[in-house]
Design a protein around this motif. Structure first.
Motif, mmCIF file in Angstrom:
data_model
loop_
_atom_site.group_PDB
_atom_site.id
_atom_site.type_symbol
_atom_site.label_atom_id
_atom_site.label_comp_id
_atom_site.label_asym_id
_atom_site.label_seq_id
_atom_site.Cartn_x
_atom_site.Cartn_y
_atom_site.Cartn_z
ATOM 1 N N SER A 327 0.834 -1.208 0.000
ATOM 2 C CA SER A 327 0.000 0.000 0.000
ATOM 3 C C SER A 327 0.868 1.257 0.000
ATOM 4 C CB SER A 327 -0.962 0.011 1.188
ATOM 5 O OG SER A 327 -0.237 0.151 2.377
ATOM 6 N N LEU A 341 2.687 11.269 1.648
ATOM 7 C CA LEU A 341 3.166 11.096 3.022
ATOM 8 C C LEU A 341 4.170 12.193 3.385
ATOM 9 C CD1 LEU A 341 3.799 7.228 2.992
ATOM 10 C CD2 LEU A 341 1.785 8.449 3.839
ATOM 11 N N LEU A 394 12.331 0.028 -2.938
ATOM 12 C CA LEU A 394 13.009 -1.162 -2.416
ATOM 13 C C LEU A 394 13.834 -1.883 -3.482
ATOM 14 C CD1 LEU A 394 10.145 -2.482 -0.119
ATOM 15 C CD2 LEU A 394 12.169 -1.173 0.548
ATOM 16 N N TYR A 399 19.480 0.942 2.163
ATOM 17 C CA TYR A 399 18.825 0.869 3.458
ATOM 18 C C TYR A 399 19.488 1.847 4.401
ATOM 19 C CZ TYR A 399 17.689 -3.450 1.051
ATOM 20 O OH TYR A 399 17.308 -4.350 0.099
ATOM 21 N N LEU A 435 9.854 -11.663 4.952
ATOM 22 C CA LEU A 435 9.765 -10.342 4.341
ATOM 23 C C LEU A 435 11.151 -9.730 4.147
ATOM 24 C CD1 LEU A 435 6.543 -8.946 5.977
ATOM 25 C CD2 LEU A 435 7.066 -8.899 3.528
HETATM 26 C C1 HEC Z 1 2.229 3.557 5.744
HETATM 27 C C2 HEC Z 1 3.229 3.398 4.728
HETATM 28 C C3 HEC Z 1 4.206 2.251 4.817
HETATM 29 C C4 HEC Z 1 3.930 0.911 4.990
HETATM 30 C C5 HEC Z 1 2.591 0.243 5.200
HETATM 31 C C6 HEC Z 1 5.199 0.241 4.924
HETATM 32 N N1 HEC Z 1 6.206 1.140 4.713
HETATM 33 FE FE1 HEC Z 1 8.173 0.722 4.556
HETATM 34 N N2 HEC Z 1 8.612 2.686 4.473
HETATM 35 C C7 HEC Z 1 7.687 3.697 4.416
HETATM 36 C C8 HEC Z 1 8.374 4.965 4.364
HETATM 37 C C9 HEC Z 1 7.721 6.332 4.292
HETATM 38 C C10 HEC Z 1 9.756 4.685 4.402
HETATM 39 C C11 HEC Z 1 10.895 5.691 4.358
HETATM 40 C C12 HEC Z 1 11.280 6.139 5.755
HETATM 41 C C13 HEC Z 1 12.457 7.109 5.754
HETATM 42 O O1 HEC Z 1 12.734 7.715 4.732
HETATM 43 O O2 HEC Z 1 13.085 7.238 6.750
HETATM 44 C C14 HEC Z 1 9.870 3.239 4.448
HETATM 45 C C15 HEC Z 1 11.067 2.569 4.469
HETATM 46 C C16 HEC Z 1 11.185 1.193 4.355
HETATM 47 C C17 HEC Z 1 12.443 0.478 4.247
HETATM 48 C C18 HEC Z 1 13.827 1.088 4.232
HETATM 49 C C19 HEC Z 1 14.513 0.947 5.580
HETATM 50 C C20 HEC Z 1 15.850 1.624 5.612
HETATM 51 O O3 HEC Z 1 16.660 1.280 6.492
HETATM 52 O O4 HEC Z 1 16.103 2.500 4.801
HETATM 53 C C21 HEC Z 1 12.134 -0.851 4.126
HETATM 54 C C22 HEC Z 1 13.108 -2.005 3.960
HETATM 55 C C23 HEC Z 1 10.697 -0.963 4.187
HETATM 56 N N3 HEC Z 1 10.150 0.293 4.348
HETATM 57 C C24 HEC Z 1 10.013 -2.160 4.102
HETATM 58 C C25 HEC Z 1 8.653 -2.282 4.349
HETATM 59 C C26 HEC Z 1 7.960 -3.546 4.439
HETATM 60 C C27 HEC Z 1 8.595 -4.901 4.218
HETATM 61 C C28 HEC Z 1 6.664 -3.258 4.735
HETATM 62 C C29 HEC Z 1 5.546 -4.218 5.012
HETATM 63 C C30 HEC Z 1 5.732 -5.067 6.156
HETATM 64 C C31 HEC Z 1 6.532 -1.813 4.796
HETATM 65 N N4 HEC Z 1 7.757 -1.262 4.560
HETATM 66 C C32 HEC Z 1 5.355 -1.128 5.056
HETATM 67 C C33 HEC Z 1 6.324 3.568 4.441
HETATM 68 C C34 HEC Z 1 5.634 2.373 4.648
#
Ligand code: HEC
Ligand code: HEC
Length: 463
Positions: A327, A341, A394, A399, A435
């Protein structure tokens, strides 16, 4: 005449009561010393000062009355006297950028070291002719961090506006990359977590690694970052309190100016007790009664966690509501699932369209049009223009919180504080690791390779 001497006596009393709290001085002796030094050395620049968090003041005023999307009129704002009062209280508790203090009686003395703080704070001064920072007597923070994070830790150093993402504003006390978050709750980072960030930097952002510093230097800077964060959180708590006081219409006896600490009255020590009450909830989550935040223990990945079957299970979970990753991160994982966001630092300065009640706008939680509230006045008080926070692409394999499988496991199950990335508590351990395996496989899928990838000599082409 009389009132002047009364005022002097009250200030003296306050100094005494602050000493009881463990704060060493009101800064008077320090500025005197500095003035003397300057007379000797001929420097005529003012000593460094912490900036008032005006942006937060504006945000609080705005939230108190969201029906006024523009700035509130002068009559309903904190007065200059009230803001000055908050700054004075804050300086009494935490000192200045050149001479930090620690408020006493709240367990900070045993958690942060004054000696470390004084090495990290202050102007850059060398003890000898050592060109490495090893010879530094003070000023580690200003030398290595302030041009991005700002002297105040507000994330508004001179370089900040050119960087994406912006450097962190520590004053909210929220940090992203740590092993302390668990069970859906965000905790303060441990000093170990902060050291990890300093050792590794934050890949894919301008935050560099500070591996070249010595361990004692990093440790001093870490105490200073925590000090700036606690100071910033205290400032926010004081602003909240000042605002409550200011917007209370009942006339508080003997407090016509509605000052948080009435320096020139007998009420000063009562007022100070109140301030101390505000400090405790800020400090306790950091110190945890002396132990600091504790990193969670993540059990080792189960055997076969990155097998083909596990990757496949991860792929299915990615699209299921239990994990719901798609999503935000999109059908193909490139981060295009949610495009509206913002992080917590930005949300604070977003507003609603006129007529929208808070939270009822078309974007749900983040109601309204961001540009609407971001305007000239915010720009003038140093708030950087809001930027969208994109869910991570991704497929790039970048990361920020680290690329060890355990780091990614922590991001998925612990979340990323200050961002919408949630900590998923519904997944079993096995599912979490699947995951991780799926996420880590994405950059290696054929479609992840750029179409214009260079063709190397002798590979793939035959003439
Ligand atoms: C509500 C929105 C949302 C959902 C749902 C979400 N993410 Fe994210 N995710 C983000 C955002 C926004 C970032 C970037 C955060 C930042 O820039 O610091 C992120 C960053 C990440 C990262 C990068 C981490 C890093 O160290 O840079 C990973 C891997 C990731 N998400 C995996 C997942 C996985 C797997 C799921 C499901 C279990 C998931 N995300 C669910 C919004 C979401
Ligand atoms: C060139 C600019 C730059 C310099 C210099 C810099 N930083 Fe950063 N720093 C950043 C950026 C950008 C981020 C935000 C990254 C993000 O949000 O993903 C950041 C984030 C951080 C964080 C937050 C980590 C977290 O988990 O949320 C800490 C702590 C930090 N920096 C400490 C320091 C310290 C201490 C120094 C000096 C020794 C320093 N930084 C120097 C740019 C810089």
């Amino acid at each position: 005449m009389n009132s002047v001497s009364n005022k002097a006596i009250a200030k003296m009393k306050l100094r005494q009561s602050i000493k009881v709290m463990g704060v060493s001085a009101w800064g008077a002796s320090a500025s005197l010393l500095l003035a003397c030094l300057c007379m000797l050395t001929g420097c005529n620049s003012k000593p460094a000062a912490f900036q008032v968090n005006e942006a937060y003041i504006r945000a609080v005023e705005y939230k108190a009355d969201v029906t006024k999307p523009q700035m509130r009129d002068a009559s309903t704002r904190l007065s200059t006297a009230q803001i000055k009062n908050v700054s004075e209280v804050l300086e009494g508790l935490f000192g200045t950028p050149d001479k930090p203090n620690l408020p006493g009686g709240v367990g900070l003395e045993s958690f942060l070291s004054m000696r470390k703080l004084s090495v990290a704070a202050g102007p850059v001064i060398y003890t000898g002719d050592d060109q490495n920072s090893n010879g530094l007597e003070s000023g580690l923070y200003r030398r290595h961090c302030a041009h991005c994070h700002g002297v105040t830790g507000d994330g508004h150093g001179p370089t900040a506006q050119f960087l994406n993402p912006y450097p962190r504003d520590y004053r909210k006390g929220q940090f992203k990359f740590k092993l302390t978050d668990a069970d859906g709750a965000f905790k303060k980072p441990s000093k170990k977590d902060l050291n990890h960030v300093l050792m590794e930097g934050i890949p894919g952002t301008s935050m560099p690694s500070f591996r070249v510093l010595t361990e004692p230097e990093r440790s001093s800077i870490i105490d200073y970052v925590v000090y700036l964060a606690i100071r910033g959180q205290t400032e926010r708590a004081l602003i909240d309190a000042a605002y409550l006081l200011a917007s209370d219409n009942s006339e508080i006896p003997d407090n016509p100016n509605k000052l948080l600490v009435r320096f020139d009255s007998d009420e000063a020590s009562n007022d100070l007790d109140y301030v101390r009450e505000l400090l405790t909830p800020v400090v306790l989550p950091w110190t945890n009664n002396g132990t600091g935040s504790v990193q969670r223990t993540i059990e080792e990945a189960p055997a076969g966690w990155n097998s083909a079957e596990s990757v496949e299970r991860g792929r299915q979970l990615f699209f299921q509501s239990k994990a719901n990753c798609f999503s935000c991160h999109g059908q193909t994982g490139v981060g295009d699932g949610q495009t509206n966001l913002f992080d917590n630092w930005t949300v604070e300065h977003l507003g609603n369209k006129p007529g929208d009640a808070a939270g009822s706008g078309p974007d749900g939680e983040i109601a309204g049009i961001p540009e609407y509230f971001y305007h000239n006045e915010l720009a003038q008080i140093g708030v950087v223009p809001p930027r969208n926070l994109k869910p991570r692409n991704l497929r790039l394999g970048n990361y920020r919180g680290g690329r060890r499988p355990i780091d990614i496991y922590q991001r998925i199950t612990g979340g990323i504080e200050g961002t919408p990335m949630p900590g998923n508590t519904k997944l079993t351990q096995e599912e979490g690791w699947s995951l991780v395996a799926y996420v880590m496989s994405l950059p290696y899928e054929a479609v992840s390779r750029p179409k214009t990838a260079p063709v190397f000599q002798g590979v793939g082409t035959s003439k």
